[in-house]
Scaffold this active site. Structure first.
Site, PDB file in Angstrom:
ATOM      1  N   MET A  81      15.028  -4.637   1.338  1.00 54.75           N
ATOM      2  CA  MET A  81      15.012  -3.130   1.673  1.00 54.75           C
ATOM      3  C   MET A  81      13.614  -2.962   2.165  1.00 54.75           C
ATOM      4  O   MET A  81      13.181  -1.822   1.922  1.00 54.75           O
ATOM      5  CB  MET A  81      15.425  -2.493   0.401  1.00 54.75           C
ATOM      6  CG  MET A  81      16.789  -2.782   0.104  1.00 54.75           C
ATOM      7  SD  MET A  81      17.628  -1.215  -0.652  1.00 54.75           S
ATOM      8  CE  MET A  81      16.705  -1.108  -1.921  1.00 54.75           C
ATOM      9  N   GLU A  85       4.417  -9.301  -2.974  1.00 56.14           N
ATOM     10  CA  GLU A  85       4.214 -10.952  -3.149  1.00 56.14           C
ATOM     11  C   GLU A  85       5.485 -11.645  -3.668  1.00 56.14           C
ATOM     12  O   GLU A  85       6.048 -12.522  -3.366  1.00 56.14           O
ATOM     13  CB  GLU A  85       3.065 -11.210  -4.043  1.00 56.14           C
ATOM     14  CG  GLU A  85       2.779 -12.425  -4.065  1.00 56.14           C
ATOM     15  CD  GLU A  85       2.508 -13.343  -3.100  1.00 56.14           C
ATOM     16  OE1 GLU A  85       3.163 -14.617  -2.900  1.00 56.14           O
ATOM     17  OE2 GLU A  85       1.933 -12.819  -1.961  1.00 56.14           O
ATOM     18  N   HIS A 131       8.729 -10.968  -2.681  1.00 51.41           N
ATOM     19  CA  HIS A 131       9.336 -11.129  -1.527  1.00 51.41           C
ATOM     20  C   HIS A 131       8.806 -12.263  -0.642  1.00 51.41           C
ATOM     21  O   HIS A 131       9.333 -13.193  -0.169  1.00 51.41           O
ATOM     22  CB  HIS A 131       9.456  -9.886  -0.620  1.00 51.41           C
ATOM     23  CG  HIS A 131      10.128  -8.546  -0.862  1.00 51.41           C
ATOM     24  ND1 HIS A 131       9.324  -7.547  -1.141  1.00 51.41           N
ATOM     25  CD2 HIS A 131      11.450  -8.399  -1.460  1.00 51.41           C
ATOM     26  CE1 HIS A 131      10.124  -6.641  -1.752  1.00 51.41           C
ATOM     27  NE2 HIS A 131      11.504  -7.330  -1.820  1.00 51.41           N
ATOM     28  N   ASP A 142      15.907  -9.329 -10.448  1.00 46.52           N
ATOM     29  CA  ASP A 142      17.182  -8.550 -10.334  1.00 46.52           C
ATOM     30  C   ASP A 142      18.399  -9.522 -10.869  1.00 46.52           C
ATOM     31  O   ASP A 142      19.045 -10.137  -9.963  1.00 46.52           O
ATOM     32  CB  ASP A 142      17.420  -8.250  -8.754  1.00 46.52           C
ATOM     33  CG  ASP A 142      16.542  -7.165  -8.459  1.00 46.52           C
ATOM     34  OD1 ASP A 142      16.212  -5.983  -8.971  1.00 46.52           O
ATOM     35  OD2 ASP A 142      15.832  -7.375  -7.379  1.00 46.52           O
ATOM     36  N   ARG A 192       9.453  -0.397  -6.298  1.00 55.92           N
ATOM     37  CA  ARG A 192       9.246   0.976  -7.065  1.00 55.92           C
ATOM     38  C   ARG A 192       8.039   1.183  -7.886  1.00 55.92           C
ATOM     39  O   ARG A 192       7.489   2.225  -8.278  1.00 55.92           O
ATOM     40  CB  ARG A 192      10.519   1.060  -7.969  1.00 55.92           C
ATOM     41  CG  ARG A 192      11.770   1.270  -6.935  1.00 55.92           C
ATOM     42  CD  ARG A 192      12.923   1.727  -8.116  1.00 55.92           C
ATOM     43  NE  ARG A 192      14.047   2.546  -7.154  1.00 55.92           N
ATOM     44  CZ  ARG A 192      15.033   1.369  -6.706  1.00 55.92           C
ATOM     45  NH1 ARG A 192      15.058   0.390  -6.960  1.00 55.92           N
ATOM     46  NH2 ARG A 192      16.200   2.138  -5.927  1.00 55.92           N
TER      47      ARG A 192
END
Length: 280
Positions: free
Chosen positions: A30, A35, A37, A150, A187
């Protein structure tokens, strides 16, 4: 790096690449890349001929009153990071191209979607499963990469891939952490200095839980200890869940077993943070 905005064109490119025998590694994001990602992208580059990254803030995985509008977006900075890693394609669709007027089809992975985060974010995993399903159909990857932070999401996607016979290998990579242990997350940008400092308690509680389980403590006592640690942190506004769960079913574990998922979701100020550890 080529930027593709139209799903039909992305699909045609992917189809041709697969026809030529090229393996495609895919990282759906998104944006607000960090880091965590980038580590997924590096792994994908090692294991595939072609790497495709998507950036799409998916409205269907945000419930009413959540942070869809204020979710951090900086596409130009993201592009710079992706160009530095020399990926092949950035898929950058807009909302109307993926959810045109009259759109009415959704994917629901029953059972797993109703546990943990699903209790507090109704409809979230329906949105996640739907967009990942759509992206897999467009990008046609051989392998797709997700982060362990996640954990529930990756479990749900694995289940969907198995149940719907997708020809995609799901690769879950270790959580990337800041030096003080905080799991990297887009976030985290919401946190002010004091909240950011307070957030380090999440990893401390998980590590304490891991230590206690390894010493033979009962899962229920570990849960109580984690809650005690969080209750002593004044900036924590809400503990949504914190405890010991089965890594396959996400059910709370009450007796000792061979493998555990320690998982936490809480709010510091207005920011919801999640983290987990696998203990074997």
């Amino acid at each position: 790096m080529e930027v593709i905005r139209i799903p039909r064109i992305m699909r045609e490119i992917s189809k041709e690449l697969r026809f030529k025998g090229k393996s495609i590694g895919f990282i759906p994001t998104m944006g607000a890349l960090h880091e965590g990602h980038l580590s997924l992208i590096r792994r994908a580059k090692e294991e595939n001929d072609i790497v495709i990254v998507s950036i799409f803030v998916n409205p269907t995985q945000f419930a009413q009153g959540e942070d869809y509008e204020k979710y951090p977006r900086d596409v130009e900075l993201d592009k710079e990071k992706l160009e530095a890693l020399a990926i092949d394609y950035l898929f950058l669709p807009d909302v109307n191209s993926l959810y045109p007027e009259g759109y009415s089809t959704y994917v629901v992975v029953e059972g797993l979607s109703d546990k943990l985060c699903g209790i507090f974010r109704p409809g979230h995993f329906r949105g996640v499963a739907t967009i990942v399903c759509k992206l897999f159909n467009i990008v046609k990857p051989l392998r797709a990469y997700f982060g362990q932070k996640d954990y529930q999401q990756s479990l749900i996607i694995r289940r969907m891939v198995e149940d719907l016979n997708f020809d995609v290998e799901i690769i879950v990579c270790p959580t990337v952490r800041e030096q003080d242990g905080l799991a990297m997350s887009s976030r985290n940008l919401y946190l002010n200095e004091k909240e950011r400092q307070s957030a380090t308690v999440i990893y401390k509680a998980l590590k304490e839980g891991e230590r206690l389980l390894n010493e033979g403590e009962k899962p229920l006592d570990v849960k109580l200890k984690m809650h005690e640690i969080f209750k002593n942190e004044p900036l924590i506004r809400e503990i949504q869940y914190a405890g010991v769960y089965d890594p396959l079913t996400l059910e709370e574990v009450k007796e000792r077993q061979n493998k555990y998922l320690l998982a936490v979701a809480l709010k510091i100020g207005d920011t919801r943070l999640i983290d987990n550890l696998i203990v074997e």
